[in-house]
Motif scaffolding. Structure first.
Motif, PDB file in Angstrom:
ATOM      1  N   ASP A   1      37.802 -13.471 -89.161  1.00  0.00           N
ATOM      2  CA  ASP A   1      37.398 -14.229 -88.332  1.00  0.00           C
ATOM      3  C   ASP A   1      38.064 -15.135 -89.160  1.00  0.00           C
ATOM      4  O   ASP A   1      39.235 -16.315 -89.035  1.00  0.00           O
ATOM      5  CB  ASP A   1      36.439 -14.380 -87.548  1.00  0.00           C
ATOM      6  CG  ASP A   1      35.912 -14.191 -86.318  1.00  0.00           C
ATOM      7  OD1 ASP A   1      36.859 -12.830 -86.363  1.00  0.00           O
ATOM      8  OD2 ASP A   1      34.723 -13.479 -86.618  1.00  0.00           O
ATOM      9  N   VAL A   2      37.519 -15.586 -90.678  1.00  0.00           N
ATOM     10  CA  VAL A   2      37.765 -16.369 -91.671  1.00  0.00           C
ATOM     11  C   VAL A   2      39.132 -16.539 -91.868  1.00  0.00           C
ATOM     12  O   VAL A   2      39.734 -17.270 -92.131  1.00  0.00           O
ATOM     13  CB  VAL A   2      37.197 -16.538 -92.996  1.00  0.00           C
ATOM     14  CG1 VAL A   2      37.424 -17.572 -93.823  1.00  0.00           C
ATOM     15  CG2 VAL A   2      35.549 -16.646 -92.270  1.00  0.00           C
ATOM     16  N   GLY A   3      40.237 -15.152 -92.060  1.00  0.00           N
ATOM     17  CA  GLY A   3      41.228 -15.147 -92.733  1.00  0.00           C
ATOM     18  C   GLY A   3      42.287 -15.834 -91.059  1.00  0.00           C
ATOM     19  O   GLY A   3      43.244 -16.341 -91.558  1.00  0.00           O
ATOM     20  N   VAL A   4      42.082 -15.303 -90.137  1.00  0.00           N
ATOM     21  CA  VAL A   4      42.572 -15.642 -89.131  1.00  0.00           C
ATOM     22  C   VAL A   4      42.363 -16.716 -89.040  1.00  0.00           C
ATOM     23  O   VAL A   4      43.548 -18.021 -88.770  1.00  0.00           O
ATOM     24  CB  VAL A   4      41.996 -14.808 -87.900  1.00  0.00           C
ATOM     25  CG1 VAL A   4      42.935 -15.384 -86.561  1.00  0.00           C
ATOM     26  CG2 VAL A   4      42.777 -13.516 -87.523  1.00  0.00           C
ATOM     27  N   ALA A   5      41.426 -17.820 -89.158  1.00  0.00           N
ATOM     28  CA  ALA A   5      41.636 -19.650 -89.129  1.00  0.00           C
ATOM     29  C   ALA A   5      41.944 -19.655 -90.319  1.00  0.00           C
ATOM     30  O   ALA A   5      42.623 -20.723 -89.217  1.00  0.00           O
ATOM     31  CB  ALA A   5      39.807 -19.614 -89.291  1.00  0.00           C
ATOM     32  N   ILE A   6      41.949 -19.199 -91.163  1.00  0.00           N
ATOM     33  CA  ILE A   6      42.797 -19.882 -92.504  1.00  0.00           C
ATOM     34  C   ILE A   6      44.675 -19.833 -92.125  1.00  0.00           C
ATOM     35  O   ILE A   6      45.333 -20.692 -92.388  1.00  0.00           O
ATOM     36  CB  ILE A   6      42.267 -19.139 -93.487  1.00  0.00           C
ATOM     37  CG1 ILE A   6      41.245 -19.608 -94.006  1.00  0.00           C
ATOM     38  CG2 ILE A   6      43.652 -19.541 -94.394  1.00  0.00           C
ATOM     39  CD1 ILE A   6      40.593 -18.685 -95.563  1.00  0.00           C
ATOM     40  N   LEU A   7      45.222 -18.828 -91.911  1.00  0.00           N
ATOM     41  CA  LEU A   7      46.545 -18.613 -91.058  1.00  0.00           C
ATOM     42  C   LEU A   7      46.513 -19.610 -90.152  1.00  0.00           C
ATOM     43  O   LEU A   7      47.800 -20.109 -89.814  1.00  0.00           O
ATOM     44  CB  LEU A   7      46.953 -17.348 -91.250  1.00  0.00           C
ATOM     45  CG  LEU A   7      46.501 -16.149 -91.938  1.00  0.00           C
ATOM     46  CD1 LEU A   7      47.403 -14.897 -91.673  1.00  0.00           C
ATOM     47  CD2 LEU A   7      47.862 -16.477 -93.314  1.00  0.00           C
TER      48      LEU A   7
ATOM     49  N   LEU B   1      39.889 -23.785 -99.298  1.00  0.00           N
ATOM     50  CA  LEU B   1      39.163 -24.980 -99.370  1.00  0.00           C
ATOM     51  C   LEU B   1      39.225 -25.571 -98.044  1.00  0.00           C
ATOM     52  O   LEU B   1      38.025 -25.491 -97.698  1.00  0.00           O
ATOM     53  CB  LEU B   1      40.091 -25.489-100.404  1.00  0.00           C
ATOM     54  CG  LEU B   1      40.098 -25.614-101.962  1.00  0.00           C
ATOM     55  CD1 LEU B   1      40.545 -26.663-102.572  1.00  0.00           C
ATOM     56  CD2 LEU B   1      38.304 -25.038-102.161  1.00  0.00           C
ATOM     57  N   GLU B   2      39.810 -26.106 -97.794  1.00  0.00           N
ATOM     58  CA  GLU B   2      39.822 -26.950 -96.017  1.00  0.00           C
ATOM     59  C   GLU B   2      38.692 -25.955 -95.171  1.00  0.00           C
ATOM     60  O   GLU B   2      37.505 -26.388 -94.672  1.00  0.00           O
ATOM     61  CB  GLU B   2      41.195 -26.736 -95.348  1.00  0.00           C
ATOM     62  CG  GLU B   2      40.552 -28.713 -94.758  1.00  0.00           C
ATOM     63  CD  GLU B   2      41.905 -28.879 -94.110  1.00  0.00           C
ATOM     64  OE1 GLU B   2      42.429 -28.327 -92.924  1.00  0.00           O
ATOM     65  OE2 GLU B   2      42.401 -29.442 -94.817  1.00  0.00           O
ATOM     66  N   VAL B   3      39.190 -24.787 -94.983  1.00  0.00           N
ATOM     67  CA  VAL B   3      38.442 -24.130 -93.361  1.00  0.00           C
ATOM     68  C   VAL B   3      37.419 -23.213 -94.513  1.00  0.00           C
ATOM     69  O   VAL B   3      36.524 -24.179 -93.307  1.00  0.00           O
ATOM     70  CB  VAL B   3      39.150 -22.674 -93.901  1.00  0.00           C
ATOM     71  CG1 VAL B   3      38.769 -21.845 -92.708  1.00  0.00           C
ATOM     72  CG2 VAL B   3      40.409 -23.018 -92.868  1.00  0.00           C
TER      73      VAL B   3
END
Length: 173
Positions: free
Chosen positions: A36-42, A128-130
């Motif tokens: 989920d974090v990886g998808v949110a970053i992209l 960093l933002e995410v």
């Protein structure tokens, strides 16, 4: 076409033992939700910097963030990004391993994909933002500072690879 300069980037200060610990501790929490974090970053990268999608033929024309989120290619690439970060974080004590991983990432993106190096700087900022937003309970100013040093180091190493390769910009960004 002009050669990209490192903007007189100085080598970032090495991480202290306590900074490495903070990064590894917070990463343990982040990595539990790595997909989920990886998808949110992209998604954040592509929504805020749409030109970054040009390197992804399968979804470069997809505008809807919900459709992007469902893209198999996006999810696969997000997994690769998170795995690379995980390898770096797990090996913060081993400079040679960190440099080796970043050289491989830099070379593949410069040679095979021809990604402009500015996108690494942008991606580091988005990461960093995410992380700071999604894990605000764990990202104190001190932790965010350690992560900022790590991201600066990542960018510096990748820029070094581009410089070694004699990177020539393919666009006038």
């Amino acid at each position: 076409m002009e050669k990209v300069q490192q903007d007189c980037l100085e080598c970032p200060d090495p991480l202290s033992d306590s900074e490495r610990e903070m990064i590894q501790d917070t990463w343990t929490k982040v990595y539990k939700s790595c997909d989920d974090v990886g998808v949110a970053i992209l998604i954040r990268l592509f929504v805020n910097f749409p030109s970054s999608k040009q390197f992804f033929s399968k979804f470069k024309d997809v505008e809807d963030p919900e459709k992007l989120e469902k893209s198999t290619q996006l999810r696969t690439h997000a997994g690769k990004v998170m795995t690379a970060i995980n390898t770096l974080v797990e090996n913060l004590h081993d400079e040679e391993k960190v440099v080796s991983v970043l050289k491989a990432v830099g070379k593949s993106h410069a040679i095979k994909i021809k990604v402009e190096p500015v996108y690494f700087k942008i991606l580091c900022g988005v990461i960093l933002e995410v992380l700071c937003e999604d894990f605000s309970d764990h990202f104190t100013l001190e932790v965010a500072g350690a992560w900022t040093k790590l991201m600066d180091s990542i960018y510096w190493h990748v820029m070094g690879v581009y410089e070694e390769l004699g990177w020539v910009s393919s666009s006038t960004m």
